[in-house]
Write a protein that holds these residues in place. Structure first.
Motif, PDB file in Angstrom:
ATOM      1  N   GLY A  10      24.684  72.499 -25.415  1.00 29.63           N
ATOM      2  CA  GLY A  10      25.773  71.932 -24.741  1.00 29.63           C
ATOM      3  C   GLY A  10      26.493  72.433 -25.906  1.00 29.63           C
ATOM      4  N   ALA A  11      26.791  71.983 -27.110  1.00 33.32           N
ATOM      5  CA  ALA A  11      27.637  72.001 -29.092  1.00 33.32           C
ATOM      6  C   ALA A  11      27.955  73.195 -28.798  1.00 33.32           C
ATOM      7  N   PRO A  54      37.224  71.111 -18.322  1.00 34.45           N
ATOM      8  CA  PRO A  54      35.610  71.575 -18.531  1.00 34.45           C
ATOM      9  C   PRO A  54      34.429  70.762 -19.026  1.00 34.45           C
ATOM     10  N   LEU A  55      34.796  70.505 -20.817  1.00 37.73           N
ATOM     11  CA  LEU A  55      33.615  69.356 -21.058  1.00 37.73           C
ATOM     12  C   LEU A  55      33.021  68.213 -20.569  1.00 37.73           C
ATOM     13  N   LYS A  56      34.099  67.559 -19.919  1.00 36.74           N
ATOM     14  CA  LYS A  56      33.504  66.406 -18.849  1.00 36.74           C
ATOM     15  C   LYS A  56      31.771  66.856 -18.146  1.00 36.74           C
ATOM     16  N   PRO A  57      32.672  67.872 -17.511  1.00 37.04           N
ATOM     17  CA  PRO A  57      30.338  68.731 -16.841  1.00 37.04           C
ATOM     18  C   PRO A  57      28.854  69.156 -17.965  1.00 37.04           C
ATOM     19  N   LEU A  59      29.246  68.113 -21.095  1.00 36.03           N
ATOM     20  CA  LEU A  59      29.233  66.340 -21.806  1.00 36.03           C
ATOM     21  C   LEU A  59      28.025  65.398 -20.626  1.00 36.03           C
ATOM     22  N   LEU A  60      27.969  65.807 -19.350  1.00 34.85           N
ATOM     23  CA  LEU A  60      27.459  65.521 -18.895  1.00 34.85           C
ATOM     24  C   LEU A  60      25.832  65.973 -18.282  1.00 34.85           C
ATOM     25  N   GLY A  65      21.624  66.044 -17.827  1.00 32.58           N
ATOM     26  CA  GLY A  65      20.748  67.301 -17.896  1.00 32.58           C
ATOM     27  C   GLY A  65      20.905  67.886 -15.925  1.00 32.58           C
ATOM     28  N   ARG A  66      22.033  66.923 -16.100  1.00 34.92           N
ATOM     29  CA  ARG A  66      22.317  67.967 -14.121  1.00 34.92           C
ATOM     30  C   ARG A  66      24.396  67.405 -14.249  1.00 34.92           C
TER      31      ARG A  66
END
Length: 68
Positions: A10-11, A54-57, A59-60, A65-66
Protein backbone atom coordinates in the motif's frame (compact mmCIF):
# COMPACT_ATOMS: atom_id res chain seq x y z
CA UNK A 1 -0.46 -11.59 14.69
CA UNK A 2 1.73 -12.16 11.70
CA UNK A 3 2.71 -9.16 9.60
CA UNK A 4 1.23 -8.92 6.13
CA UNK A 5 2.52 -7.37 2.95
CA UNK A 6 -0.51 -5.10 2.68
CA UNK A 7 1.14 -2.11 4.35
CA UNK A 8 4.38 -2.11 2.33
CA UNK A 9 2.46 -2.75 -0.90
CA UNK A 10 0.00 0.00 0.00
CA UNK A 11 2.83 2.42 0.79
CA UNK A 12 4.42 1.70 -2.58
CA UNK A 13 1.03 2.16 -4.26
CA UNK A 14 0.63 5.56 -2.60
CA UNK A 15 4.08 6.63 -3.77
CA UNK A 16 3.27 5.35 -7.26
CA UNK A 17 -0.04 7.21 -7.26
CA UNK A 18 1.68 10.46 -6.31
CA UNK A 19 4.32 10.03 -9.01
CA UNK A 20 1.79 9.20 -11.74
CA UNK A 21 -0.46 12.09 -10.70
CA UNK A 22 2.47 14.54 -10.66
CA UNK A 23 3.55 13.43 -14.14
CA UNK A 24 0.01 13.84 -15.48
CA UNK A 25 -0.37 17.32 -14.01
CA UNK A 26 3.13 18.36 -15.12
CA UNK A 27 2.39 17.19 -18.66
CA UNK A 28 -0.61 19.53 -18.72
CA UNK A 29 1.46 22.54 -17.67
CA UNK A 30 2.07 23.68 -21.25
CA UNK A 31 -1.69 23.91 -21.78
CA UNK A 32 -2.55 25.32 -18.36
CA UNK A 33 0.31 27.83 -18.56
CA UNK A 34 -1.59 29.79 -21.22
CA UNK A 35 -4.64 30.23 -19.05
CA UNK A 36 -5.52 33.26 -16.96
CA UNK A 37 -3.85 33.11 -13.54
CA UNK A 38 -7.19 32.64 -11.77
CA UNK A 39 -7.99 29.60 -13.91
CA UNK A 40 -4.50 28.25 -13.23
CA UNK A 41 -5.00 28.76 -9.51
CA UNK A 42 -8.32 26.88 -9.62
CA UNK A 43 -6.87 24.06 -11.72
CA UNK A 44 -3.83 23.50 -9.53
CA UNK A 45 -5.90 23.78 -6.35
CA UNK A 46 -8.31 21.10 -7.56
CA UNK A 47 -5.47 18.95 -8.92
CA UNK A 48 -3.70 19.24 -5.59
CA UNK A 49 -6.71 17.86 -3.72
CA UNK A 50 -8.18 15.31 -6.14
CA UNK A 51 -5.29 12.85 -5.82
CA UNK A 52 -6.32 12.27 -2.20
CA UNK A 53 -9.68 10.68 -3.17
CA UNK A 54 -8.30 7.20 -4.07
CA UNK A 55 -6.39 7.08 -0.80
CA UNK A 56 -9.39 6.30 1.42
CA UNK A 57 -10.09 2.85 -0.09
CA UNK A 58 -6.37 2.14 -0.33
CA UNK A 59 -5.78 3.01 3.33
CA UNK A 60 -8.84 0.98 4.33
CA UNK A 61 -7.47 -2.01 2.42
CA UNK A 62 -4.07 -1.57 4.07
CA UNK A 63 -5.66 -1.71 7.52
CA UNK A 64 -8.38 -4.31 7.07
CA UNK A 65 -7.73 -6.23 3.87
CA UNK A 66 -11.14 -5.19 2.53
CA UNK A 67 -12.02 -2.36 0.17
CA UNK A 68 -15.36 -1.66 1.86
Amino acid sequence: MTPTLRKPVGALAIIGLIIVWAVIIASLSSIVGGWHWVAQLAFYTVAGVVWILPLKPLLLWMETGRLR
